[in-house]
Design a protein around this motif. Structure first.
Motif, PDB file in Angstrom:
ATOM      1  N   UNK A  94      40.857  26.210  51.952  1.00 35.64           N
ATOM      2  CA  UNK A  94      39.522  26.419  52.518  1.00 35.64           C
ATOM      3  C   UNK A  94      38.766  25.095  52.584  1.00 35.64           C
ATOM      4  N   UNK A  95      38.168  24.815  53.748  1.00 35.63           N
ATOM      5  CA  UNK A  95      37.345  23.624  53.896  1.00 35.63           C
ATOM      6  C   UNK A  95      35.919  23.990  53.483  1.00 35.63           C
ATOM      7  N   UNK A  96      35.564  23.603  52.256  1.00 31.60           N
ATOM      8  CA  UNK A  96      34.259  23.990  51.717  1.00 31.60           C
ATOM      9  C   UNK A  96      33.120  23.339  52.483  1.00 31.60           C
ATOM     10  N   UNK A  97      33.353  22.133  53.014  1.00 30.22           N
ATOM     11  CA  UNK A  97      32.296  21.440  53.756  1.00 30.22           C
ATOM     12  C   UNK A  97      31.964  22.176  55.049  1.00 30.22           C
ATOM     13  N   UNK A  98      32.996  22.551  55.813  1.00 36.65           N
ATOM     14  CA  UNK A  98      32.762  23.294  57.056  1.00 36.65           C
ATOM     15  C   UNK A  98      32.138  24.656  56.771  1.00 36.65           C
ATOM     16  N   UNK A  99      32.571  25.278  55.694  1.00 44.36           N
ATOM     17  CA  UNK A  99      32.017  26.587  55.329  1.00 44.36           C
ATOM     18  C   UNK A  99      30.522  26.473  55.032  1.00 44.36           C
ATOM     19  N   UNK A 100      30.143  25.420  54.298  1.00 49.55           N
ATOM     20  CA  UNK A 100      28.728  25.225  53.971  1.00 49.55           C
ATOM     21  C   UNK A 100      27.910  24.899  55.214  1.00 49.55           C
ATOM     22  N   UNK A 101      28.472  24.084  56.110  1.00 49.77           N
ATOM     23  CA  UNK A 101      27.754  23.757  57.351  1.00 49.77           C
ATOM     24  C   UNK A 101      27.605  24.998  58.229  1.00 49.77           C
ATOM     25  N   UNK A 102      28.615  25.874  58.221  1.00 49.75           N
ATOM     26  CA  UNK A 102      28.528  27.097  58.997  1.00 49.75           C
ATOM     27  C   UNK A 102      27.423  28.007  58.498  1.00 49.75           C
ATOM     28  N   UNK A 103      27.165  27.960  57.189  1.00 51.08           N
ATOM     29  CA  UNK A 103      26.126  28.828  56.613  1.00 51.08           C
ATOM     30  C   UNK A 103      24.740  28.204  56.666  1.00 51.08           C
ATOM     31  N   UNK A 104      24.667  26.897  56.414  1.00 51.59           N
ATOM     32  CA  UNK A 104      23.364  26.248  56.256  1.00 51.59           C
ATOM     33  C   UNK A 104      23.037  25.238  57.351  1.00 51.59           C
ATOM     34  N   UNK A 105      23.981  24.972  58.246  1.00 48.62           N
ATOM     35  CA  UNK A 105      23.744  23.983  59.280  1.00 48.62           C
ATOM     36  C   UNK A 105      24.186  22.594  58.860  1.00 48.62           C
ATOM     37  N   UNK A 106      24.315  21.710  59.855  1.00 49.49           N
ATOM     38  CA  UNK A 106      24.750  20.340  59.582  1.00 49.49           C
ATOM     39  C   UNK A 106      23.624  19.509  58.980  1.00 49.49           C
ATOM     40  N   UNK A 107      24.017  18.477  58.240  1.00 47.44           N
ATOM     41  CA  UNK A 107      23.051  17.557  57.624  1.00 47.44           C
ATOM     42  C   UNK A 107      23.236  16.198  58.280  1.00 47.44           C
ATOM     43  N   UNK A 131      30.235  17.574  56.552  1.00 49.05           N
ATOM     44  CA  UNK A 131      31.581  17.857  57.077  1.00 49.05           C
ATOM     45  C   UNK A 131      32.175  16.688  57.857  1.00 49.05           C
ATOM     46  N   UNK A 132      31.350  15.710  58.277  1.00 54.03           N
ATOM     47  CA  UNK A 132      31.857  14.538  58.983  1.00 54.03           C
ATOM     48  C   UNK A 132      31.959  14.706  60.482  1.00 54.03           C
ATOM     49  N   UNK A 133      31.674  15.892  61.014  1.00 54.81           N
ATOM     50  CA  UNK A 133      31.737  16.112  62.459  1.00 54.81           C
ATOM     51  C   UNK A 133      30.457  15.620  63.131  1.00 54.81           C
ATOM     52  N   UNK A 134      30.588  15.252  64.413  1.00 53.79           N
ATOM     53  CA  UNK A 134      29.411  14.862  65.186  1.00 53.79           C
ATOM     54  C   UNK A 134      28.766  16.116  65.771  1.00 53.79           C
ATOM     55  N   UNK A 160      21.898  12.949  48.927  1.00 51.66           N
ATOM     56  CA  UNK A 160      23.281  12.965  48.456  1.00 51.66           C
ATOM     57  C   UNK A 160      23.793  14.388  48.668  1.00 51.66           C
ATOM     58  N   UNK A 161      24.657  14.555  49.648  1.00 49.65           N
ATOM     59  CA  UNK A 161      25.102  15.885  50.063  1.00 49.65           C
ATOM     60  C   UNK A 161      26.418  16.221  49.371  1.00 49.65           C
ATOM     61  N   UNK A 162      26.504  17.426  48.816  1.00 53.18           N
ATOM     62  CA  UNK A 162      27.751  17.871  48.206  1.00 53.18           C
ATOM     63  C   UNK A 162      28.807  18.084  49.279  1.00 53.18           C
ATOM     64  N   UNK A 163      30.009  17.594  49.019  1.00 53.79           N
ATOM     65  CA  UNK A 163      31.101  17.725  49.984  1.00 53.79           C
ATOM     66  C   UNK A 163      32.378  18.134  49.271  1.00 53.79           C
ATOM     67  N   UNK A 164      33.250  18.860  49.986  1.00 48.79           N
ATOM     68  CA  UNK A 164      34.597  19.152  49.510  1.00 48.79           C
ATOM     69  C   UNK A 164      34.652  19.760  48.127  1.00 48.79           C
ATOM     70  N   UNK A 165      35.292  19.046  47.199  1.00 47.39           N
ATOM     71  CA  UNK A 165      35.497  19.549  45.848  1.00 47.39           C
ATOM     72  C   UNK A 165      34.174  19.807  45.135  1.00 47.39           C
ATOM     73  N   UNK A 166      33.168  18.965  45.392  1.00 39.07           N
ATOM     74  CA  UNK A 166      31.864  19.167  44.756  1.00 39.07           C
ATOM     75  C   UNK A 166      31.254  20.496  45.166  1.00 39.07           C
ATOM     76  N   UNK A 167      31.463  20.903  46.416  1.00 35.29           N
ATOM     77  CA  UNK A 167      30.972  22.199  46.876  1.00 35.29           C
ATOM     78  C   UNK A 167      31.705  23.337  46.173  1.00 35.29           C
ATOM     79  N   UNK A 168      33.001  23.176  45.984  1.00 30.71           N
ATOM     80  CA  UNK A 168      33.778  24.197  45.270  1.00 30.71           C
ATOM     81  C   UNK A 168      33.287  24.327  43.834  1.00 30.71           C
TER      82      UNK A 168
END
Length: 265
Positions: free
Chosen positions: A1-14, A42-45, A61-69
């Motif tokens: 599971x890509x936790x970063x994409x999942x978080x962006x899908x729920x809360x929007x991009x930062x 998530x690193x996407x444009x 400082x945005x939580x990403x990947x493992x930090x989100x898990x």
């Protein structure tokens, strides 16, 4: 599971536009639909204006990947603690109500128990040796002062677990320390209870609490474990996309050397 994409899908991009031009250009791109900015999570444009702007040092400082898990696990533990808070408050309320009618309940128990004896005898249930009846008798013979202390102890424990849950849910460093200390204090009590009477429920609770202590202490590098706070902060900032880009920019300048101003030989 890509936790970063999942978080962006729920809360929007930062997205963030740093004031530093060189760094700004690494996070910005022109598309047929207009300008696009790279998400710090998530690193996407994503097309559109940035959600924030300012000096790079002021960027979130945005939580990403493992930090989100890890954050999801800590908040799951917080929910588990709050569920126990509800049970403790319900127990405290029951003790308080029982305290108010202590004498009446004890008299009713003493009067009605002999009436149940014939039925229990037919069912093969020896009330004199019943653990349930023994527990009820112990509670009914308790003094009002003892019940008051039990009520206060249940409320104090509920307050501890509530505070622990808040600290974990907010992902605070003090909450992680608080959780490890409080949970560790009660592990010997749980082991003693299992030694007195083994039950699957008690074993599961003990395993969950030991796993929670080890997970939080090791993953968050508490008490100097795995390099302590310095290593934890370094790991957290290494995961920051903005700092990764800053490091890449620094390395590029180092490799190519400083840019010479135009007009000079």
């Amino acid at each position: 599971m890509d936790w970063s994409l999942r978080a962006c899908g729920r809360h929007g991009h930062v997205t963030y536009a740093p004031d530093e031009e060189a760094l700004r250009s690494r996070l910005r791109a022109e598309t047929a639909l207009g300008e696009a900015w790279r998400c710090l999570r998530c690193g996407d444009f994503t097309v559109g204006p940035p959600r924030g702007a300012g000096p790079a040092g002021a960027a979130p400082v945005v939580l990403r990947g493992r930090a989100l898990r890890d954050a999801a696990v800590l908040r799951l533990i917080a929910v588990f603690r709050w569920a126990k808070v509800v049970l403790l408050i319900a127990g405290a309320y029951g003790v308080w109500r029982f305290r108010a009618h202590h004498d009446a309940v004890r008299r009713a128990f003493d009067q009605d128990l002999p009436l149940v004896q014939p039925l229990a005898h037919k069912l093969g249930w020896n009330l004199d040796q019943s653990g349930v009846v023994h527990t009820l008798r112990t509670a009914l013979t308790a003094r009002t002062t003892t019940l008051t202390w039990i009520f206060l102890a249940l409320l104090a424990l509920a307050a501890l677990l509530l505070t622990e849950g808040i600290g974990l849910w907010l992902l605070r460093r003090w909450g992680e320390y608080f959780s490890v200390i409080v949970t560790s204090v009660f592990i010997p009590v749980e082991i003693y209870e299992i030694s007195e009477k083994v039950s699957p429920f008690r074993i599961v609770i003990l395993v969950i609490n030991i796993a929670a202590v080890l997970y939080i202490a090791l993953s968050k590098r508490l008490f100097g474990l795995r390099g302590g706070r310095a290593a934890y902060e370094s790991e957290r900032h290494e995961a920051s996309l903005l700092e990764v880009e800053q490091a890449g920019l620094t390395m590029a300048r180092r490799d190519h050397g400083p840019t010479r101003p135009t007009g000079h030989p």
